[in-house]
Design an enzyme around this catalytic site. Structure first.
Site, PDB file in Angstrom:
ATOM      1  N   ASP A  76       0.849  -1.186   0.000  1.00 15.23           N
ATOM      2  CA  ASP A  76       0.000   0.000   0.000  1.00 15.23           C
ATOM      3  C   ASP A  76       0.880   1.229   0.000  1.00 15.23           C
ATOM      4  OD1 ASP A  76       0.064   1.141   3.012  1.00 15.23           O
ATOM      5  OD2 ASP A  76      -0.028  -1.049   3.097  1.00 15.23           O
ATOM      6  N   ASP A 165      -9.821   2.458   5.730  1.00 21.00           N
ATOM      7  CA  ASP A 165      -8.755   2.358   6.726  1.00 21.00           C
ATOM      8  C   ASP A 165      -9.282   2.984   8.012  1.00 21.00           C
ATOM      9  OD1 ASP A 165      -6.500   2.539   8.290  1.00 21.00           O
ATOM     10  OD2 ASP A 165      -5.310   3.660   6.841  1.00 21.00           O
ATOM     11  N   GLU A 167      -8.626   2.988  12.013  1.00 18.68           N
ATOM     12  CA  GLU A 167      -7.618   2.608  12.999  1.00 18.68           C
ATOM     13  C   GLU A 167      -7.387   3.765  13.968  1.00 18.68           C
ATOM     14  OE1 GLU A 167      -3.452   2.927  11.593  1.00 18.68           O
ATOM     15  OE2 GLU A 167      -4.310   2.862   9.565  1.00 18.68           O
TER      16      GLU A 167
END
Length: 277
Positions: A76, A165, A167
């Site tokens: 990524d 994403d 987190e």
């Protein structure tokens, strides 16, 4: 004591030193010796930036449910990687990539075109990801922003569904100031809007410890959204509730050329199947 023409008294060395110290105190008071001064700039968040900090690197208790014998290497990227040497990665065995497209509703990756198109042009299967900031705007709004700025999907056999994403918050409270129920609701809003816009279920990238802390280890997404688990170790470990297997596993942030490397949990033909939907 001599007097300036303005009528103010000339300051001696001790007074000057005191003013300097006072000015320094004001500067430190405004930025802090830590905390705000250490907070990264908005938009600079990258996939997995909190994993090593919060989970560490090395053995942790956990299982290895449904790990396939054959796995497919991927990476990524974000603006931190600049212009990526995609031919070098392809030659090294990397067959897929996710590129950061957006963050919140305020940031787009200035290197997105080079990274997204460049990975495709060397033959990789590629997708894009969105760094979530649930404390700035709603999940549906961020899904719209993502789709409108590179997060779309097409059935060309080479485009993976977009990834959320979700987190640790690099800018403040780990859970973005949300309750467990509030976080689950925010994620629902994002993935539901993403599917309505693209026809695909978004991949969810997260770490088990963050998921447990901030969603109460919700099992609400395991039957719909592919899991991309982050754990810098020799095995993926215990998965969040609801998922019996992972689809991708980010296993290091210190790989060659591009730091973040992941394994797709299956052979290349299964990766193609995910792209095709």
């Amino acid at each position: 004591m001599p007097v300036h023409r303005s009528g103010t008294a000339r300051r001696g060395p001790i007074a000057a030193a005191g003013i300097l110290l006072s000015s320094l105190a004001l500067v430190l008071g405004s930025t802090g010796t830590s905390g705000a001064a250490d907070t990264p700039a908005r938009g600079s968040a990258t996939m997995g930036m909190g994993v090593a900090k919060h989970d560490g690197v090395g053995p942790l208790p956990g299982d290895t449910r449904d790990v396939q014998a054959v796995q497919t290497e991927g990476v990524d990227t974000s603006s931190h990687n600049g212009n990526v040497a995609w031919p070098t990665l392809w030659t090294s065995g990397v067959k897929w990539a996710y590129v950061k497209a957006t963050e919140g509703t305020y940031y787009t990756n200035p290197y997105f075109a080079q990274q997204y198109n460049g990975s495709y042009n060397v033959g990789m299967i590629r997708g894009s990801y969105h760094f979530a900031t649930p404390d700035t705007t709603g999940g549906a709004a961020q899904a719209d922003y993502f789709v409108d700025h590179g997060g779309g999907w097409s059935r060309d056999g080479r485009t993976l569904p977009g990834a959320l994403d979700i987190e640790w918050n690099p800018y403040g409270d780990a859970c973005y100031g949300k309750s467990e129920a509030g976080m689950v609701s925010w994620i629902h809003d994002f993935v539901n809007r993403y599917k309505a816009r693209t026809g695909r279920d978004a991949v969810i990238y997260t770490a088990a410890s963050w998921w447990s802390e901030c969603t109460g280890n919700s099992a609400a997404f395991g039957s719909t959204n592919p899991l991309w688990i982050a754990r810098y170790n020799t095995e993926p470990g215990t998965l969040p509730a609801g998922w019996d297997y992972y689809t991708m596993w980010q296993y290091t942030s210190s790989g060659p050329t591009v730091g973040d490397h992941s394994k797709f949990n299956g052979a290349y033909d299964r990766l193609q199947a995910l792209a095709n939907g």
